[in-house]
Design a protein around this motif. Sequence first.
Motif, mmCIF file in Angstrom:
data_model
loop_
_atom_site.group_PDB
_atom_site.id
_atom_site.type_symbol
_atom_site.label_atom_id
_atom_site.label_comp_id
_atom_site.label_asym_id
_atom_site.label_seq_id
_atom_site.Cartn_x
_atom_site.Cartn_y
_atom_site.Cartn_z
ATOM 1 N N UNK A 84 0.824 -1.212 0.000
ATOM 2 C CA UNK A 84 0.000 0.000 0.000
ATOM 3 C C UNK A 84 0.857 1.261 0.000
ATOM 4 N N UNK A 85 1.889 1.295 0.839
ATOM 5 C CA UNK A 85 2.654 2.515 1.001
ATOM 6 C C UNK A 85 3.911 2.611 0.170
ATOM 7 N N UNK A 86 4.429 1.452 -0.283
ATOM 8 C CA UNK A 86 5.678 1.463 -1.059
ATOM 9 C C UNK A 86 5.577 0.685 -2.362
ATOM 10 N N UNK A 87 4.358 0.357 -2.762
ATOM 11 C CA UNK A 87 4.184 -0.420 -3.983
ATOM 12 C C UNK A 87 4.738 0.268 -5.213
ATOM 13 N N UNK A 88 4.560 1.592 -5.287
ATOM 14 C CA UNK A 88 5.067 2.324 -6.450
ATOM 15 C C UNK A 88 6.588 2.276 -6.510
ATOM 16 N N UNK A 89 7.236 2.492 -5.347
ATOM 17 C CA UNK A 89 8.695 2.444 -5.314
ATOM 18 C C UNK A 89 9.195 1.043 -5.642
ATOM 19 N N UNK A 90 8.496 0.012 -5.156
ATOM 20 C CA UNK A 90 8.881 -1.361 -5.483
ATOM 21 C C UNK A 90 8.747 -1.626 -6.984
ATOM 22 N N UNK A 91 7.698 -1.100 -7.569
ATOM 23 C CA UNK A 91 7.519 -1.273 -9.019
ATOM 24 C C UNK A 91 8.635 -0.600 -9.800
ATOM 25 N N UNK A 92 9.184 0.473 -9.230
ATOM 26 C CA UNK A 92 10.265 1.205 -9.899
ATOM 27 C C UNK A 92 11.646 0.612 -9.625
ATOM 28 N N UNK A 93 11.714 -0.406 -8.785
ATOM 29 C CA UNK A 93 13.014 -0.965 -8.384
ATOM 30 C C UNK A 93 13.587 -1.809 -9.518
ATOM 31 N N UNK A 94 14.420 -1.194 -10.337
ATOM 32 C CA UNK A 94 14.913 -1.863 -11.533
ATOM 33 C C UNK A 94 15.879 -2.991 -11.263
ATOM 34 N N UNK A 95 16.542 -2.986 -10.098
ATOM 35 C CA UNK A 95 17.525 -4.027 -9.797
ATOM 36 C C UNK A 95 16.988 -5.077 -8.833
ATOM 37 N N UNK A 96 15.683 -5.028 -8.530
ATOM 38 C CA UNK A 96 15.126 -5.937 -7.532
ATOM 39 C C UNK A 96 15.211 -7.395 -7.989
ATOM 40 N N UNK A 97 15.887 -8.216 -7.181
ATOM 41 C CA UNK A 97 16.070 -9.635 -7.494
ATOM 42 C C UNK A 97 15.185 -10.549 -6.662
#
Length: 286
Positions: A84-97
Motif C-alpha cells: 500500500x505505502x511502497x508499492x510504487x517504489x517497489x515497481x520502480x526498483x529496476x535491480x530488484x532480485x
Amino acid sequence: MKRLVVFGCGYSAKRFVELHGTSFDAVDATSRSPDGAAKLAAEGFSAHVFDGSPASPELARAVAAATHVLVSAPPDESGDPVLRGSGEALSDAGALEWIGYLSTIGVYADADGGWVDETTLPESDSERGRRRVEAETAWLAFASRKSAALQIFRLAGIYGPGRSAIENLRSGTARRLIKPGQVFNRIHVDDIAAAIAAGIARPEIGPIVNVTDDEPAPPQDVIAYAAELVGLPVPPDIPFEAADLSPMARSFYSSNKRVANRVLRRELGVDLAYPTYREGIAALAL
C-alpha cells in the motif's frame, strides 16, 4: 551493489541482519514509530519511519535502489501495508532480485493434530490468518508482475534469546495449560535467519517454505523441560477449559496441527541448529 530493505525490523528480521547483513553493501530498515526508528539508527541501521502511509522520499529512493526486500510487517485491516505505502517504489526498483515475506503457519486450518505441508491449501479459521493469506496472495501477484523471485516463509512459534520459556519461568508468568492432544511447532530465531539466508542463495526454491522445527510438541512439555534445566519449580497444571485466556490466546489453541519442514530441510538444505525445543532451550539455559 547489493542493497537490502527490511520492512518491519523486529525480532526475527533484525536477527537476520545481525547474522547475515554483511553480505549486503547497504541495509535500510523501517519501524512504525519515530522512537523505533531512532533505536534502529542507534544500532547502526539506516532507519526510516514507515506505517503503511506513502513512503518518505528517502525510503522511496532506498526501495527503488533495492536488490533484496525482506517484509516482516504484518497486514492490517486495509491489507498489506508495504504494498500500500511502497508499492510504487517497489515497481520502480529496476535491480530488484528477491523478495522475502515473513508469514505464519497460522495460515493453515486446524488439522486435528494431523500433518500439513507446503502443498496444503491455506484455509485459516481466524481473521488474522485470513489477512495473512490475502497478503501472501497479493505478494505472489506483485512478484509475478515484477518478474522477481519471491519466497514466503511461514514461521512457527518464534523463540530465542530474551523470548523463551526460560524468561517466562524466571518472571513467574509461565503457565502449563493442559489441552489433551494439543501440539505446536516452534522455531529458533537463528534458524529463521538461516532459512532466509538459504532462500536468498537459492531463490528458485518455493515460493512457500515452512520454517519450523522437526518435532511438534505439547506446550506443557517445553515448560517442564525448561524448568528442569534452570532449576525452577514446574508450574502447576491448568486445564485449558479453566484457563483465563485472551480471545487471541484461546484462538491460538483452537488450531492443532503438525507442520512439516520438508522444503526447508531437503530443498533449501537448511541444517537446523535447533531441530527440537530441547536443543534450543538448552542453549538458552547456558
